[in-house]
Design an enzyme around this catalytic site. Structure first.
Site, PDB file in Angstrom:
ATOM      1  N   PHE A 145      46.338  41.089  17.743  1.00  0.00           N
ATOM      2  CA  PHE A 145      45.379  41.424  18.802  1.00  0.00           C
ATOM      3  C   PHE A 145      45.887  42.664  19.519  1.00  0.00           C
ATOM      4  CE2 PHE A 145      43.267  41.733  22.778  1.00  0.00           C
ATOM      5  CZ  PHE A 145      41.961  41.428  22.450  1.00  0.00           C
ATOM      6  N   ASP A 230      53.730  46.882  20.078  1.00  0.00           N
ATOM      7  CA  ASP A 230      52.734  46.628  21.118  1.00  0.00           C
ATOM      8  C   ASP A 230      53.309  45.559  22.042  1.00  0.00           C
ATOM      9  OD1 ASP A 230      50.713  45.755  22.737  1.00  0.00           O
ATOM     10  OD2 ASP A 230      49.162  45.776  21.186  1.00  0.00           O
ATOM     11  N   LYS A 259      48.989  45.999  30.976  1.00  0.00           N
ATOM     12  CA  LYS A 259      48.909  44.773  31.766  1.00  0.00           C
ATOM     13  C   LYS A 259      49.803  44.803  33.015  1.00  0.00           C
ATOM     14  CE  LYS A 259      47.351  41.819  27.946  1.00  0.00           C
ATOM     15  NZ  LYS A 259      45.944  41.621  28.263  1.00  0.00           N
TER      16      LYS A 259
HETATM   17  C1  LIG Z   1      49.124  42.737  22.632  1.00  0.00           C
HETATM   18  C2  LIG Z   1      47.908  43.337  23.263  1.00  0.00           C
HETATM   19  N1  LIG Z   1      47.584  44.616  23.003  1.00  0.00           N
HETATM   20  C3  LIG Z   1      46.518  45.209  23.562  1.00  0.00           C
HETATM   21  C4  LIG Z   1      45.688  44.517  24.415  1.00  0.00           C
HETATM   22  C5  LIG Z   1      44.489  45.202  25.011  1.00  0.00           C
HETATM   23  O1  LIG Z   1      44.650  45.416  26.370  1.00  0.00           O
HETATM   24  P1  LIG Z   1      43.375  45.739  27.307  1.00  0.00           P
HETATM   25  O2  LIG Z   1      42.586  44.466  27.406  1.00  0.00           O
HETATM   26  O3  LIG Z   1      43.976  46.159  28.613  1.00  0.00           O
HETATM   27  O4  LIG Z   1      42.621  46.828  26.633  1.00  0.00           O
HETATM   28  C6  LIG Z   1      45.988  43.187  24.724  1.00  0.00           C
HETATM   29  C7  LIG Z   1      45.118  42.402  25.632  1.00  0.00           C
HETATM   30  O5  LIG Z   1      45.138  41.201  25.683  1.00  0.00           O
HETATM   31  C8  LIG Z   1      47.117  42.577  24.126  1.00  0.00           C
HETATM   32  O6  LIG Z   1      47.443  41.305  24.376  1.00  0.00           O
END
Ligand SMILES: Cc1ncc(COP(=O)(O)O)c(C=O)c1O
Length: 404
Positions: A145, A230, A259
């Site tokens: 994700f 990530d 976040k």
């Molecule tokens: C590991 C990871 N990467 C990227 C994202 C995307 O972040 P955003 O919702 O701020 O675009 C999330 C969101 O849950 C995430 O958990």
């Protein structure tokens, strides 16, 4: 109290009436919060065990972060990147130092940081590695994700996230998560990066086998491929270390952060990498009107300073052990699986008992807010300011839900 004198049911109905149904929220309507606690429009209090999917690692309205936001609101909020403002360099330097990298590129949302990472890796591939023009590929993992843009959902293996959003962006090879042989085999001469979550959060806090991340690091180095971690959900103290990669002593080429970087106040994301990687971007090639704005930087500087003390990582590690002990005691008492890293837990509820959604609804009735991820899996990610007693409270309420 009967429904018609409570404000919650009407507020839930209004929210459903006036928005696209891209989420399935729990039927609670929050109006204020402090620390680890939320209060709804009817005055009912809830212990927050989701923390905005880890965007609230420091709790709601942390005094140091709120003070920074207030002070900045009174001085300067936005310049765009057309000009430099006086919070920008400090933010970039302090975050770069926290990451042990040369440079930082600020954006807003997590998905933008991921998109930035993909663009930088491709440009690095063509300009530095010398891959065949137009043929760059990036290896990603099943169950990933990384956000919701059209490019990112192109390599999602979750059909809810992906279906009917094509045509899809090419250039991604999906391999099973945790399988080093599969990843190694997938790398070819046009591979520019491996993009992974060091722990898969949305998948249910899935921790890869020990040795996997160091193995990925090694193969990336050997094959001249960038390792992009990530850490948008796993990073910034959540797992008991600054980064989840730290648990195995792994340093990726690029950190993607988001976040918690915004302190639960403003959206702030960033890419951190060395100059030989981020340096491929030249003026006009990438940007964002709001990325690195003064308000975001002022708050995020304080976030980095909170992390630099190490206190939150320590709390997460220590309190995470208490959470682990409490949850492991519930295995075979309604739970069939538990995965814990710091204050981050994925719980598999016995599907014969109830779904994850039902468990979260029942927890909410008992004053604890958490969220299901897939089927019968729920995730706990309380703010790192939670206390021992509050952890015990959450575990006790979960035990009641499972026993009922
Ligand atoms: C590991 C990871 N990467 C990227 C994202 C995307 O972040 P955003 O919702 O701020 O675009 C999330 C969101 O849950 C995430 O958990």
């Amino acid at each position: 109290m009967v429904d018609d004198i409570l404000r919650t049911p009407g507020a839930v109905r209004d929210a459903e009436r006036w928005t696209a149904h891209n989420y399935h929220p729990l039927p609670v309507v929050i109006s204020s919060a402090e620390g680890a606690w939320l209060t709804d429009v009817d005055g009912k209090r809830y212990l927050d065990c989701l923390a905005g999917y880890s965007a609230l690692n420091f709790g709601h309205r942390h005094p140091q972060l709120i003070a920074a936001a207030h002070a900045q609101l009174d001085r300067l909020t936005l310049t765009s990147r057309a000009f430099i403002h006086d919070q920008f360099a400090d933010f970039c330097r302090e975050l770069a130092e926290l990451c042990g990298k040369d440079l930082v590129l600020p954006m807003n949302t997590g998905a933008e940081a991921v998109e930035t990472g993909i663009k930088v890796a491709r440009k690095w591939g063509y300009q530095v590695k010398g891959v065949t023009p137009g043929q760059a590929n990036i290896v990603v993992a099943e169950g990933n994700f990384h956000g919701r843009t059209t490019t990112i959902v192109s390599f999602s293996t979750d059909e809810d996230a992906r279906a009917d959003f094509g045509p899809y962006t090419p250039g991604f090879t999906v391999v099973p998560y945790g399988d080093l042989d599969a990843l190694t085999t997938a790398i070819d001469e046009n591979t520019v990066a491996v993009l992974l979550e060091p722990i898969q959060g949305e998948q249910g806090v899935v921790v890869p086998p020990e040795g996997y991340l160091p193995g990925v690091r090694q193969v990336c180095t050997e094959r001249n491929v960038l390792f992009i971690a990530d850490e948008i959900q796993s990073g910034l103290g959540r797992t008991g270390r600054t980064f989840a990669c730290d648990h195995e002593g792994v340093v990726p080429d690029m950190y993607l952060l988001g976040k918690a970087l915004g302190g639960g106040i403003v959206p702030v994301s960033a890419v951190a990498a060395n100059a030989d990687v981020l340096g491929v971007l030249k003026p006009g090639q990438h940007g964002s009107t709001f990325g690195g704005n003064p308000l975001a930087c002022a708050v995020a500087i304080e976030v980095v300073r909170l992390l630099a003390t190490g206190e939150f990582q320590r709390r997460s590690a220590e309190l995470g052990e208490r959470l682990r002990a409490g949850l492991e005691a519930l295995v075979d008492k309604g739970l069939v699986g538990v995965r814990v890293r710091g204050l981050w837990a994925g719980l598999d509820i016995d599907p014969a008992l109830m779904s994850g959604r039902e468990a979260c609804e029942r927890l909410a009735q008992r004053g604890v807010l958490a969220k299901d991820t897939h089927g019968s899996t729920i995730r706990l990610a309380p703010p790192l300011v939670i206390t021992e007693e509050e952890i015990d409270l959450a575990v006790a309420q979960l035990a009641e839900v499972l026993a009922a």
